[in-house]
Scaffold this motif. Structure first.
Motif, PDB file in Angstrom:
ATOM      1  N   ILE A  16       0.820  -1.212   0.000  1.00 26.82           N
ATOM      2  CA  ILE A  16       0.000   0.000   0.000  1.00 26.82           C
ATOM      3  C   ILE A  16       0.859   1.269   0.000  1.00 26.82           C
ATOM      4  N   LYS A  17       0.382   2.286  -0.673  1.00 26.82           N
ATOM      5  CA  LYS A  17       1.016   3.609  -0.696  1.00 26.82           C
ATOM      6  C   LYS A  17       0.207   4.528   0.214  1.00 26.82           C
ATOM      7  N   ILE A  18       0.859   5.537   0.768  1.00 29.06           N
ATOM      8  CA  ILE A  18       0.185   6.437   1.706  1.00 29.06           C
ATOM      9  C   ILE A  18      -1.013   7.138   1.067  1.00 29.06           C
ATOM     10  N   GLU A  19      -0.925   7.444  -0.217  1.00 30.37           N
ATOM     11  CA  GLU A  19      -2.039   8.134  -0.877  1.00 30.37           C
ATOM     12  C   GLU A  19      -3.258   7.225  -1.069  1.00 30.37           C
ATOM     13  N   ASP A  20      -3.099   5.930  -0.812  1.00 36.33           N
ATOM     14  CA  ASP A  20      -4.203   4.980  -0.927  1.00 36.33           C
ATOM     15  C   ASP A  20      -4.852   4.674   0.416  1.00 36.33           C
ATOM     16  N   ILE A  21      -4.487   5.454   1.437  1.00 35.76           N
ATOM     17  CA  ILE A  21      -5.025   5.260   2.781  1.00 35.76           C
ATOM     18  C   ILE A  21      -5.807   6.503   3.189  1.00 35.76           C
ATOM     19  N   GLU A  22      -7.023   6.271   3.659  1.00 34.12           N
ATOM     20  CA  GLU A  22      -7.859   7.347   4.182  1.00 34.12           C
ATOM     21  C   GLU A  22      -8.054   7.111   5.675  1.00 34.12           C
ATOM     22  N   GLN A  23      -8.355   8.178   6.398  1.00 36.59           N
ATOM     23  CA  GLN A  23      -8.621   8.076   7.827  1.00 36.59           C
ATOM     24  C   GLN A  23     -10.089   8.388   8.087  1.00 36.59           C
ATOM     25  N   SER A  24     -10.747   7.542   8.843  1.00 32.16           N
ATOM     26  CA  SER A  24     -12.112   7.855   9.262  1.00 32.16           C
ATOM     27  C   SER A  24     -12.038   8.902  10.370  1.00 32.16           C
ATOM     28  N   MET A  37       0.042   9.593  16.724  1.00 37.29           N
ATOM     29  CA  MET A  37       1.026   9.246  15.697  1.00 37.29           C
ATOM     30  C   MET A  37       0.781   9.992  14.387  1.00 37.29           C
ATOM     31  N   GLY A  38      -0.462  10.169  13.996  1.00 37.81           N
ATOM     32  CA  GLY A  38      -0.761  10.798  12.720  1.00 37.81           C
ATOM     33  C   GLY A  38      -0.588   9.817  11.568  1.00 37.81           C
ATOM     34  N   LEU A  39      -1.171  10.146  10.434  1.00 37.57           N
ATOM     35  CA  LEU A  39      -1.168   9.253   9.282  1.00 37.57           C
ATOM     36  C   LEU A  39       0.240   8.908   8.803  1.00 37.57           C
ATOM     37  N   ASP A  73       0.721  -4.510  22.065  1.00 35.72           N
ATOM     38  CA  ASP A  73       0.563  -4.594  20.617  1.00 35.72           C
ATOM     39  C   ASP A  73      -0.210  -3.357  20.179  1.00 35.72           C
ATOM     40  N   LEU A  74       0.044  -2.920  18.971  1.00 37.55           N
ATOM     41  CA  LEU A  74      -0.757  -1.869  18.351  1.00 37.55           C
ATOM     42  C   LEU A  74      -1.707  -2.556  17.386  1.00 37.55           C
ATOM     43  N   SER A  75      -2.999  -2.404  17.616  1.00 34.03           N
ATOM     44  CA  SER A  75      -4.014  -2.987  16.745  1.00 34.03           C
ATOM     45  C   SER A  75      -4.645  -1.874  15.922  1.00 34.03           C
ATOM     46  N   ILE A  76      -4.711  -2.103  14.624  1.00 33.06           N
ATOM     47  CA  ILE A  76      -5.313  -1.148  13.703  1.00 33.06           C
ATOM     48  C   ILE A  76      -6.402  -1.879  12.928  1.00 33.06           C
ATOM     49  N   ILE A  77      -7.577  -1.282  12.892  1.00 27.76           N
ATOM     50  CA  ILE A  77      -8.678  -1.842  12.116  1.00 27.76           C
ATOM     51  C   ILE A  77      -8.694  -1.136  10.766  1.00 27.76           C
ATOM     52  N   PHE A  78      -8.607  -1.938   9.700  1.00 34.49           N
ATOM     53  CA  PHE A  78      -8.636  -1.443   8.327  1.00 34.49           C
ATOM     54  C   PHE A  78      -9.925  -1.888   7.664  1.00 34.49           C
ATOM     55  N   SER A  79     -10.455  -1.046   6.803  1.00 31.86           N
ATOM     56  CA  SER A  79     -11.595  -1.409   5.973  1.00 31.86           C
ATOM     57  C   SER A  79     -11.186  -1.198   4.522  1.00 31.86           C
ATOM     58  N   LEU A  80     -11.497  -2.166   3.690  1.00 29.97           N
ATOM     59  CA  LEU A  80     -11.193  -2.073   2.270  1.00 29.97           C
ATOM     60  C   LEU A  80     -12.314  -1.295   1.594  1.00 29.97           C
ATOM     61  N   ARG A  81     -12.006  -0.089   1.119  1.00 34.99           N
ATOM     62  CA  ARG A  81     -13.022   0.738   0.473  1.00 34.99           C
ATOM     63  C   ARG A  81     -13.248   0.289  -0.962  1.00 34.99           C
ATOM     64  N   GLN A  82     -12.151   0.045  -1.679  1.00 34.50           N
ATOM     65  CA  GLN A  82     -12.260  -0.461  -3.043  1.00 34.50           C
ATOM     66  C   GLN A  82     -11.024  -1.267  -3.380  1.00 34.50           C
ATOM     67  N   ASN A  84      -9.818  -1.886  -6.800  1.00 34.66           N
ATOM     68  CA  ASN A  84      -9.024  -1.504  -7.972  1.00 34.66           C
ATOM     69  C   ASN A  84      -9.381  -0.097  -8.413  1.00 34.66           C
ATOM     70  N   PRO A  85      -8.560   0.901  -8.147  1.00 34.01           N
ATOM     71  CA  PRO A  85      -7.329   0.796  -7.373  1.00 34.01           C
ATOM     72  C   PRO A  85      -7.644   0.620  -5.887  1.00 34.01           C
ATOM     73  N   VAL A  86      -6.706   0.059  -5.169  1.00 37.59           N
ATOM     74  CA  VAL A  86      -6.890  -0.238  -3.752  1.00 37.59           C
ATOM     75  C   VAL A  86      -7.007   1.051  -2.943  1.00 37.59           C
ATOM     76  N   LYS A  87      -8.008   1.096  -2.087  1.00 35.34           N
ATOM     77  CA  LYS A  87      -8.193   2.175  -1.117  1.00 35.34           C
ATOM     78  C   LYS A  87      -8.529   1.543   0.212  1.00 35.34           C
ATOM     79  N   LEU A  88      -7.737   1.856   1.232  1.00 32.87           N
ATOM     80  CA  LEU A  88      -7.989   1.373   2.584  1.00 32.87           C
ATOM     81  C   LEU A  88      -8.411   2.535   3.465  1.00 32.87           C
ATOM     82  N   VAL A  89      -9.280   2.245   4.426  1.00 33.23           N
ATOM     83  CA  VAL A  89      -9.695   3.238   5.406  1.00 33.23           C
ATOM     84  C   VAL A  89      -9.209   2.759   6.768  1.00 33.23           C
TER      85      VAL A  89
END
Length: 103
Positions: A16-24, A37-39, A73-82, A84-89
């Motif tokens: 994943i690239k940083i531009e493909d990650i969104e924050q809720s 920490m910030g994005l 541990d640091l737990s992060i919940i990710f949601s797959l928005r789409q 192709n192209p990949v977008k994670l939230v």
């Protein structure tokens, strides 16, 4: 959205690239209160560390656990928005005792 398995999600996460990650809004608030920490730092952290666990929570939603310190541990919940192209939230983040993961 089609089902996704943990293996496929792990591969996506490793590329994943940083531009493909969104924050809720929820993630932004939890990060501000819990981690500060910030994005950019979250992105560096997930790309510099190997997950110690990935749990599928629902279709397109995954809990990824990283070793954060000797005790936590640091737990992060990710949601797959789409796909192709990949977008994670980034949904939320939290520190959890490592012993909760280790049995």
């Amino acid at each position: 959205m089609n089902e996704m398995d943990i293996y496929t999600f792990g591969k996506i996460l490793s590329e994943i690239k940083i531009e493909d990650i969104e924050q809720s809004e929820h993630f932004i608030e939890r990060d501000r209160v819990r981690l500060r920490m910030g994005l950019e730092n979250i992105y560096v952290f997930i790309n510099g560390n190997t997950p110690v666990g990935i749990l599928k929570q629902s279709a397109g939603k995954f809990k990824v656990m990283y070793e954060y310190s000797k005790e936590y541990d640091l737990s992060i919940i990710f949601s797959l928005r789409q796909k192709n192209p990949v977008k994670l939230v980034l949904v939320t983040c939290l520190k959890e005792f490592s012993r909760n993961r280790m049995r």
